[in-house]
Write an enzyme that holds these catalytic residues in place. Structure first.
Site, PDB file in Angstrom:
ATOM      1  N   GLY A 127      36.633  48.051  44.612  1.00 51.19           N
ATOM      2  CA  GLY A 127      35.408  49.649  43.691  1.00 51.19           C
ATOM      3  C   GLY A 127      36.732  49.892  42.986  1.00 51.19           C
ATOM      4  CB  SER A 129      34.851  46.783  37.349  1.00 47.82           C
ATOM      5  OG  SER A 129      35.803  45.613  37.099  1.00 47.82           O
ATOM      6  CD  GLU A 244      41.943  41.554  41.002  1.00 43.65           C
ATOM      7  OE1 GLU A 244      42.486  43.238  41.213  1.00 43.65           O
ATOM      8  OE2 GLU A 244      40.474  42.032  40.499  1.00 43.65           O
TER       9      GLU A 244
HETATM   10  C1  LIG Z   1      32.175  36.930  39.244  1.00 47.19           C
HETATM   11  C2  LIG Z   1      33.206  38.484  39.051  1.00 47.19           C
HETATM   12  C3  LIG Z   1      33.621  39.292  39.804  1.00 47.19           C
HETATM   13  C4  LIG Z   1      33.703  40.640  39.841  1.00 47.19           C
HETATM   14  N1  LIG Z   1      34.500  41.306  40.741  1.00 47.19           N
HETATM   15  C5  LIG Z   1      34.712  42.582  40.739  1.00 47.19           C
HETATM   16  C6  LIG Z   1      34.792  43.851  41.781  1.00 47.19           C
HETATM   17  O1  LIG Z   1      34.821  42.933  43.225  1.00 47.19           O
HETATM   18  N2  LIG Z   1      35.821  44.318  41.733  1.00 47.19           N
HETATM   19  C7  LIG Z   1      35.420  44.802  40.425  1.00 47.19           C
HETATM   20  O2  LIG Z   1      35.934  46.244  40.617  1.00 47.19           O
HETATM   21  N3  LIG Z   1      35.377  44.658  39.998  1.00 47.19           N
HETATM   22  C8  LIG Z   1      35.036  43.019  39.740  1.00 47.19           C
HETATM   23  N4  LIG Z   1      34.230  42.270  38.441  1.00 47.19           N
HETATM   24  C9  LIG Z   1      34.716  43.245  37.098  1.00 47.19           C
HETATM   25  C10 LIG Z   1      35.729  42.328  36.188  1.00 47.19           C
HETATM   26  O3  LIG Z   1      36.970  42.041  36.689  1.00 47.19           O
HETATM   27  C11 LIG Z   1      35.553  42.985  34.938  1.00 47.19           C
HETATM   28  O4  LIG Z   1      34.737  42.088  33.756  1.00 47.19           O
HETATM   29  C12 LIG Z   1      36.959  42.138  33.456  1.00 47.19           C
HETATM   30  O5  LIG Z   1      37.985  43.331  34.185  1.00 47.19           O
HETATM   31  C13 LIG Z   1      36.600  42.682  32.305  1.00 47.19           C
HETATM   32  O6  LIG Z   1      35.433  43.707  32.650  1.00 47.19           O
HETATM   33  P1  LIG Z   1      33.974  44.149  31.562  1.00 47.19           P
HETATM   34  O7  LIG Z   1      33.179  42.976  32.787  1.00 47.19           O
HETATM   35  O8  LIG Z   1      33.745  45.961  31.520  1.00 47.19           O
HETATM   36  O9  LIG Z   1      34.186  43.729  29.922  1.00 47.19           O
HETATM   37  P2  LIG Z   1      34.404  44.511  29.162  1.00 47.19           P
HETATM   38  O10 LIG Z   1      35.817  45.395  29.397  1.00 47.19           O
HETATM   39  O11 LIG Z   1      33.714  45.307  28.728  1.00 47.19           O
HETATM   40  O12 LIG Z   1      35.363  43.444  28.210  1.00 47.19           O
HETATM   41  C14 LIG Z   1      34.319  42.499  27.266  1.00 47.19           C
HETATM   42  C15 LIG Z   1      34.816  41.568  26.335  1.00 47.19           C
HETATM   43  O13 LIG Z   1      35.296  42.618  25.400  1.00 47.19           O
HETATM   44  C16 LIG Z   1      36.789  42.115  25.382  1.00 47.19           C
HETATM   45  N5  LIG Z   1      37.499  42.764  25.211  1.00 47.19           N
HETATM   46  C17 LIG Z   1      38.186  44.492  25.739  1.00 47.19           C
HETATM   47  N6  LIG Z   1      38.867  45.057  25.637  1.00 47.19           N
HETATM   48  C18 LIG Z   1      39.694  44.527  24.826  1.00 47.19           C
HETATM   49  C19 LIG Z   1      41.137  44.873  24.425  1.00 47.19           C
HETATM   50  N7  LIG Z   1      41.618  45.869  24.834  1.00 47.19           N
HETATM   51  N8  LIG Z   1      41.338  43.880  23.463  1.00 47.19           N
HETATM   52  C20 LIG Z   1      40.784  43.092  23.281  1.00 47.19           C
HETATM   53  N9  LIG Z   1      39.690  42.492  23.726  1.00 47.19           N
HETATM   54  C21 LIG Z   1      38.902  42.933  24.555  1.00 47.19           C
HETATM   55  C22 LIG Z   1      37.424  40.701  25.878  1.00 47.19           C
HETATM   56  O14 LIG Z   1      37.274  39.369  25.374  1.00 47.19           O
HETATM   57  C23 LIG Z   1      36.496  40.465  27.221  1.00 47.19           C
HETATM   58  O15 LIG Z   1      36.159  39.702  27.654  1.00 47.19           O
HETATM   59  C24 LIG Z   1      33.955  41.056  38.524  1.00 47.19           C
HETATM   60  C25 LIG Z   1      33.321  40.679  37.860  1.00 47.19           C
HETATM   61  C26 LIG Z   1      32.811  39.434  37.607  1.00 47.19           C
HETATM   62  C27 LIG Z   1      32.442  38.368  36.402  1.00 47.19           C
END
Ligand SMILES: Cc1cc2nc3c(=O)[nH]c(=O)nc-3n(C[C@H](O)[C@H](O)[C@H](O)COP(=O)(O)OP(=O)(O)OC[C@H]3O[C@@H](n4cnc5c(N)ncnc54)[C@H](O)[C@@H]3O)c2cc1C
Length: 373
Positions: A127, A129, A244
């Site tokens: 937990g 994101s 991780e």
């Molecule tokens: C299949 C899958 C499984 C997952 N499992 C888990 C889980 O079990 N537990 C959990 O906690 N999370 C999980 N996640 C979440 C994952 O860790 C997040 O999706 C990831 O950290 C990105 O966060 P976000 O989706 O909020 O994207 P955002 O933070 O909104 O980012 C979207 C895009 O914006 C750009 N961006 C954002 N910030 C920056 C920056 N500072 N500099 C440059 N570019 C940037 C990047 O291109 C990024 O791809 C999972 C995700 C997926 C896809």
């Protein structure tokens, strides 16, 4: 001859995993697939590994572990991933929660949690994101408020892999508001069966359900379930991210496709372009394996190799993608017999460079660290 990095014990461990996975595969007890570490859940298989000492490998024997090295663990995880085995039930707990509790947990927490991970009984989800806090993890809003005997948790997590099967959750929550958002965060372990926990499925673009939204409404967490120091969770979670991000799963998610590609190249002996492409991929894989070995060795030396793990994940995810791209240029991707292996990998691939840290964010982390050194 086996050119894998490691020791004689690694060779022996590899043989044991190959034997077990072959037994289960031939017996029709699992079908190999891409991205198995996240999507292929089979508690029975995890318990079988546990019974054979093939999970919790680096944990001390007194907590049900095997007291082995991270390099030995790497030999096992690599073989499981190559076999596309159903390892999702124990993957998160074994990979990062056990080590986090062993590094920072109280003796009581270690005694409660670690043996249950080692036996395959405790299934963990992660937990971290939230809808407004993915890449910017320090912005988490889920809160834990101190109450008599423990904490009351309220908030909303998202993309929580296997939460619908999990017995326990690792939770990053805010325990106080401080000037710097990285301060005032704490880590907890909570029971997924506790009152006030609600899990809602998210279906991905392949139509599969492997992750979820999880809501917490006044969920009570006993005081002893805090990992480490209250308010100092940020330093600990960064350390945890090296576990991780620094494993073989960051480069082997599409391995079953690579196997098919190699078989195709053997059939198409005159296709020099295909052979050159495959040669380049195999050479990159050798480099990635070396990097995995170095990360595991650093962990064995007691370090938390955050930057190396980020670099490995960045390069490994690019490799996983390029394997799928390579396949696109062969006739194999039109072959119905091969449809599911290719389709599974292709539809899983948008997640490779996002989960566990987006590619751009990893690049900034590496660049910032370089600038400091
Ligand atoms: C299949 C899958 C499984 C997952 N499992 C888990 C889980 O079990 N537990 C959990 O906690 N999370 C999980 N996640 C979440 C994952 O860790 C997040 O999706 C990831 O950290 C990105 O966060 P976000 O989706 O909020 O994207 P955002 O933070 O909104 O980012 C979207 C895009 O914006 C750009 N961006 C954002 N910030 C920056 C920056 N500072 N500099 C440059 N570019 C940037 C990047 O291109 C990024 O791809 C999972 C995700 C997926 C896809």
């Amino acid at each position: 001859m086996d050119h894998s990095p490691g020791t004689d014990s690694c060779t022996e461990l590899r043989a044991r995993v190959r034997e077990l996975t072959a037994e289960w595969r031939v017996g029709g007890r699992y079908v190999p697939r891409s991205d198995s570490w996240l999507r292929s859940f089979d508690l029975e298989f995890s318990k079988e590994l546990a019974a054979r000492g093939l999970i919790a490998m680096t944990y001390p024997k007194e907590f049900g572990g095997a007291g082995r090295t991270n390099v030995e663990r790497l030999a096992v995880t690599e073989e499981l991933l190559r076999a596309g085995a159903p390892v999702a039930a124990h993957w998160i707990g074994d990979r990062q929660i056990g080590p986090a509790v062993l590094r920072h947990g109280t003796r009581a927490l270690q005694e409660e949690i670690v043996p249950r991970i080692a036996s395959g009984e405790a299934v963990f989800c992660l937990g971290m994101s939230e809808p407004e806090a993915g890449s910017d993890l320090a912005s988490v809003r889920t809160s834990a408020e101190r109450v008599e005997g423990g904490w009351l948790v309220n908030g909303h997590k998202i993309w929580t892999t296997q939460a619908h099967h999990a017995t326990h959750a690792y939770l990053l929550a805010r325990t106080s508001r401080e000037e710097r958002k990285h301060d005032g965060l704490s880590e907890f372990i909570l029971d997924m069966g506790a009152e006030g926990v609600q899990v809602t499925p998210i279906v991905d673009l392949a139509g599969e359900h492997h992750f979820n939204e999880v809501r917490f409404e006044n969920v009570f967490v006993p005081a002893h379930r805090v990992i480490g120091e209250v308010g100092k969770g940020w330093k600990q979670v960064v350390e945890q991210l090296s576990f991780e991000r620094g494993g073989a799963e960051r480069s082997l998610s599409s391995y079953p496709v690579l196997v098919e590609l190699i078989a195709e190249a053997a059939r198409q002996r005159d296709d020099r372009e295909l052979h050159a492409l495959l040669g380049a991929l195999v050479a990159r894989l050798a480099v990635l394996r070396r990097l995995c070995f170095e990360v595991a060795s650093a962990m064995d030396a007691g370090q938390a190799p955050v930057q190396q793990a980020a670099a490995l994940k960045y390069l490994g995810n690019a490799f996983e993608h390029d394997v799928i791209e390579a396949l696109r240029r062969t006739d194999l991707c039109q072959d119905p017999a091969f449809d599911s292996t290719f389709g599974q990998a292709l539809l899983a691939s948008p997640a490779f460079g996002l989960r566990g840290g987006a590619a751009e964010v990893l690049l900034s982390l590496i660049a910032r660290q370089e600038a400091r050194s």
